[in-house]
Scaffold this motif. Structure first.
Motif, PDB file in Angstrom:
ATOM      1  N   ILE A 296       1.568   8.168  -4.784  1.00 17.06           N
ATOM      2  CA  ILE A 296       0.775   7.569  -3.705  1.00 17.06           C
ATOM      3  C   ILE A 296       0.803   8.441  -2.458  1.00 17.06           C
ATOM      4  CG2 ILE A 296       0.734   5.628  -2.085  1.00 17.06           C
ATOM      5  CD1 ILE A 296       1.558   3.826  -4.399  1.00 17.06           C
ATOM      6  N   GLU A 297       1.993   8.922  -2.095  1.00 18.04           N
ATOM      7  CA  GLU A 297       2.079   9.750  -0.886  1.00 18.04           C
ATOM      8  C   GLU A 297       1.446  11.118  -1.121  1.00 18.04           C
ATOM      9  OE1 GLU A 297       5.076  10.805   2.739  1.00 18.04           O
ATOM     10  OE2 GLU A 297       5.934  10.082   0.877  1.00 18.04           O
ATOM     11  N   TYR A 298       1.616  11.677  -2.316  1.00 16.60           N
ATOM     12  CA  TYR A 298       1.034  12.989  -2.610  1.00 16.60           C
ATOM     13  C   TYR A 298      -0.492  12.935  -2.513  1.00 16.60           C
ATOM     14  CZ  TYR A 298      -0.213  17.217  -5.197  1.00 16.60           C
ATOM     15  OH  TYR A 298      -0.753  18.421  -5.559  1.00 16.60           O
ATOM     16  N   LEU A 299      -1.086  11.819  -2.933  1.00 13.95           N
ATOM     17  CA  LEU A 299      -2.537  11.679  -2.887  1.00 13.95           C
ATOM     18  C   LEU A 299      -3.050  11.318  -1.499  1.00 13.95           C
ATOM     19  CD1 LEU A 299      -3.163   9.805  -6.271  1.00 13.95           C
ATOM     20  CD2 LEU A 299      -3.520  12.233  -5.765  1.00 13.95           C
ATOM     21  N   GLY A 300      -2.144  11.108  -0.557  1.00 15.76           N
ATOM     22  CA  GLY A 300      -2.552  10.897   0.831  1.00 15.76           C
ATOM     23  C   GLY A 300      -2.810   9.463   1.228  1.00 15.76           C
ATOM     24  N   PHE A 301      -2.426   8.493   0.384  1.00 19.73           N
ATOM     25  CA  PHE A 301      -2.703   7.103   0.725  1.00 19.73           C
ATOM     26  C   PHE A 301      -1.858   6.601   1.896  1.00 19.73           C
ATOM     27  CE2 PHE A 301      -4.151   7.199  -3.738  1.00 19.73           C
ATOM     28  CZ  PHE A 301      -5.424   6.687  -3.558  1.00 19.73           C
TER      29      PHE A 301
ATOM     30  N   LEU B 200       6.555  17.622   2.157  1.00 23.26           N
ATOM     31  CA  LEU B 200       6.774  16.512   1.227  1.00 23.26           C
ATOM     32  C   LEU B 200       7.901  16.818   0.249  1.00 23.26           C
ATOM     33  CD1 LEU B 200       5.873  13.782   0.018  1.00 23.26           C
ATOM     34  CD2 LEU B 200       4.198  15.037  -1.348  1.00 23.26           C
ATOM     35  N   ALA B 201       8.025  18.072  -0.157  1.00 26.88           N
ATOM     36  CA  ALA B 201       9.062  18.445  -1.130  1.00 26.88           C
ATOM     37  C   ALA B 201      10.465  18.257  -0.572  1.00 26.88           C
ATOM     38  CB  ALA B 201       8.861  19.900  -1.565  1.00 26.88           C
TER      39      ALA B 201
ATOM     40  N   ALA C   9       6.631   7.163   6.341  1.00 30.19           N
ATOM     41  CA  ALA C   9       6.074   6.057   5.553  1.00 30.19           C
ATOM     42  C   ALA C   9       6.599   6.042   4.126  1.00 30.19           C
ATOM     43  CB  ALA C   9       4.545   6.140   5.550  1.00 30.19           C
ATOM     44  N   GLY C  10       6.627   7.204   3.470  1.00 30.88           N
ATOM     45  CA  GLY C  10       7.089   7.242   2.083  1.00 30.88           C
ATOM     46  C   GLY C  10       8.540   6.834   1.942  1.00 30.88           C
TER      47      GLY C  10
END
Length: 755
Positions: free
Chosen positions: A17-22, A279-280, A334-335
């Motif tokens: 979800i976070e990788y896809l930018g939601f 993100l990583a 958020a994540g």
């Protein structure tokens, strides 16, 4: 296995979800809020904004102003390290030749290139084409807020440096280190972006030093004022400026483009652009914290777990803010915060599943010990796992089994009360003067063993009083015992023995004798104690899983949507009903056994009924029922247990509301006469049939009200009212006309005034 699989799957879904930018919107909100909480910072003194403001427009005429004024400005700022015009000069002008000469003579001027929405680049006019240029494109998010800039673009076959980076190169006389862009294979209209920078905003509009364009061209500032400074010229006049939304635009007040360029340039000068944690890095860090808390949630109670969750979310948000505020590094939270919340929910889903399994095991363990368990009912009759408590069929099966177990316990109690009858153990009689008339041998023996005097009625009663289990009321023991439905005496000598004491007045002729009958109920009491132990064990085994189910279902009903949310709401409702059912049954059991502690105080019954009416108001309003309280201003106080009485009145009022059609009224009255004070609850409801009226106080008996709706109940409410009232020396009266309404009256003897 579920403890491992559920968190791993949850974290994998969250990462996707976070990788896809939601979660970009949530992270953007936190990012902007961090700027506003941190507040403005002092910008570099070496940057000056020359504003084409309202005063300039009023003096120099309509837009666009004559470019000869730009020539004058360059003359006034000849000692500046660089002059950047954030003003598009694409259309030719009669003053262009003079301005081009001024730009060449100044040597440190920079003009803008604008990329329009139709993907065309707008350059300065042909005469000004020799000037140094840079693009003023700022990357906006989906919410329209500018947070990033790319210092190098490849567009239309050309490499376009950013406006601020060219101004920096001009002022510092050193090249800007740019990354090499991969430009092959794309369409001509595609933009390849490089040298990304997250803008560190110093504040909202007006943060940077600003002077009026008009004042500069009129010579209000000496040339030394601009010496070695970077001058940015742009529009700030309302109606002309193309404002940009920034994190400081909380009131939706935009910032002029020239001021945004000033922020970008200040970042380059001071090297304090916001560093983004990738993100990583941030997701593994957040996942590690979530897993640690996930393990903790299994080792603590629900309440402490919720407090730790709130603390973790608060401290995590605070840590993100401090890292951003002190180190200009942004850790998008958020994540990580979502991972903590999701694993918290996962932990309690697993615990709820385990509680369901425990409840099923409890049922299975109790089943073989039930005396009347059908021989053909093998195995566990309720569904295992979550399906057993979050589906209607599962909760109904568990409710049915719990009802069977409860009825079996009631059967055991009735069995012990009825088949273990004892003979009269001893008798003592005292005449009207209180002198002993007769006493059986057994009575004399226990009195001698336990130090109880038989010289008079009052001394005999006072001697037995310490051994009486029921402790209630004031006054002489004999008078108290007359008003009590039962009295139990527990003696240790010569051996452990329980005796039932029946006290009565025996009128013979003109003399009232006092009769004391002692019956040996030791075997009954031992069975009752054993039964009480069984009830306690079953209650403990039942209430703990039901309490867990109630707590978990409240969380699920709040957090789940759709069909599962509806199931969870059913679980919550049924759990509350079953918990109330068991608690009421146990309350009745305590009263029957004399274990209920009754604390009598002088109670204000008028205030009591008003409190009950206030508690019933939400339910009455929901069912469109009016509650009317009729109580005189002053009512004689009555010595009674206020809490026990209030619960009895509340039960009657709740029944009156539940068994009344919408639009009717329920009256709660307080009346008194010379002998008693009464509490009456009258309704205009469905009423009770005459054949049912005699049995309504029996346990689990429910009369058919003939109501169009299915009204749930346990059949214990009126039993509790009767037991609680009689335990205090009162009585309950019931009247009803089927189809027209019912009236229940609780009547207590009035407190007699002192002579």
């Amino acid at each position: 296995m579920k403890k491992i699989v559920i968190p791993l799957v949850s974290l994998a879904v969250l990462f996707l979800i976070e990788y896809l930018g939601f979660l970009n919107g949530v992270n953007g909100y936190f990012y902007d809020l961090s700027f506003r909480l941190r507040g403005p910072r002092t910008p570099p003194a070496g940057i000056v904004v020359v504003a084409v403001d309202e005063k300039t427009m009023a003096e120099l005429g309509r837009w666009p102003i004559a470019r000869r004024h730009y020539t004058t400005l360059l003359e006034r700022t000849k000692d500046a390290a660089a002059v950047g015009f954030d003003i598009v000069m694409a259309e030719p002008s009669p003053d262009d030749a003079g301005l081009a000469a001024a730009i060449a003579g100044h040597g440190n001027a920079v003009l803008p290139i604008v990329i329009e929405e139709d993907m065309t680049a707008v350059y300065p006019s042909r005469v000004l084409a020799s000037a140094r240029t840079g693009h003023v494109h700022i990357e906006r998010g989906l919410d329209g807020i500018a947070r990033e800039v790319y210092h190098t673009l490849y567009f239309g076959g050309k490499t376009l440096p950013s406006f601020s980076s060219v101004v920096l190169e001009t002022a510092s006389k050193s090249p800007f280190a740019r990354e090499k862009l991969a430009t092959g294979g794309g369409a001509p209209a595609d933009i390849v972006q490089g040298d990304a920078m997250t803008i560190h905003f110093y504040g909202g509009p007006g943060t940077f030093a600003r002077v009026s364009f008009l004042d500069v061209v009129k010579g209000a500032y000496p040339p030394d004022y601009f010496r070695k400074k970077i001058v940015l010229v742009g529009i700030t006049a309302l109606g002309l400026v193309d404002s940009v939304m920034t994190p400081f635009s909380e009131t939706r007040l935009g910032t002029a483009g020239v001021e945004v360029q000033a922020n970008i340039l200040a970042n380059l000068l001071e090297g304090n652009a916001v560093r983004i944690v990738p993100l990583a890095v941030r997701f593994p860090a957040g996942a590690l914290l979530a897993v640690i808390l996930y393990v903790f949630f299994f080792r603590t109670t629900e309440g402490k777990g919720a407090l730790v969750l709130v603390a973790a979310l608060g401290l995590g948000s605070l840590a993100v803010f401090l890292v951003f505020s002190l180190g200009q590094a942004w850790f998008a939270p958020a994540g990580s915060l979502a991972a903590v919340v999701v694993l918290f929910a996962s932990a309690y889903v697993v615990k709820l599943s385990e509680a369901a399994a425990s409840l099923g095991a409890t049922y299975k363990a109790i089943g073989p010990h039930l005396r009347n368990r059908p021989a053909e009912s093998g195995g566990n009759p309720v569904a295992g796992g979550l399906a057993g408590i979050v589906t209607p069929r599962g909760i109904q099966a568990q409710a049915s089994l719990l009802a069977d177990i409860t009825h079996e316990l009631i059967f055991e109690k009735e069995l012990s009360d009825r088949i273990l009858l004892s003979d009269v153990f001893g008798v003592a009689v005292f005449d009207g003067e209180g002198r002993a008339v007769m006493a059986s041998t057994d009575v004399r023996r226990i009195c001698g063993e336990n130090g109880v005097s038989l010289e008079s009625r009052d001394r005999f009663a006072a001697g037995l009083s310490p051994f009486v289990l029921e402790k209630a009321g004031e006054g002489p023991p004999f008078e108290r015992w007359l008003a009590m439905p039962s009295v139990t005496v527990s003696l240790e000598r010569p051996d452990k023995r329980f005796l039932k004491l029946d006290v009565s007045r025996l009128p013979i002729g003109k003399t009232d004798y006092a009769l004391f009958i002692l019956s040996d109920i030791t075997k009954i009491k031992e069975v009752e104690i054993l039964k009480g132990q069984i009830v306690s064990i079953v209650s403990h085994e039942m209430k703990t899983p039901m309490f867990n189910i109630l707590g978990f279902s409240e969380i699920m009903a709040r957090d789940l949507d759709g069909e599962m949310g509806r199931y969870a709401a059913i679980v919550k409702e049924e759990s509350e009903r079953l918990t109330k059912f068991v608690n009421t049954f146990l309350d009745i059991n305590r009263i029957e056994e004399g274990r209920q502690r009754i604390v009598r105080t002088d109670a204000d019954l008028a205030g009591l009924v008003r409190d009950v009416a206030a508690k019933m108001e939400p339910l009455a309003r929901k069912r469109d029922i009016r509650i009317v309280v009729e109580a005189p201003a002053a009512v004689r106080t009555v010595p009674l247990d206020r809490d026990l009485t209030a619960q009895a009145v509340l039960n009657l009022a709740e029944n009156a509301v539940k068994y009344s059609p919408a639009g009717r009224a329920v009256a709660i009255r307080v009346t008194e006469d010379a002998e008693s004070v009464a509490l009456e609850i009258a309704d205009e409801g469905y009423g009770i049939r005459e054949k049912d009226l005699e049995r309504i106080f029996e346990k689990f008996y429910r009369a058919d009200p003939g109501a169009p709706e299915n009204i749930k109940g346990s059949g214990l409410g009126l039993t509790f009212v009767k037991e609680a009232t009689e335990a205090q020396g009162g009585r309950v009266e019931a009247k009803s006309v089927f189809g027209r309404g019912s009236s229940f009256t609780i009547r207590f003897p009035a407190k007699k005034s002192a002579p």
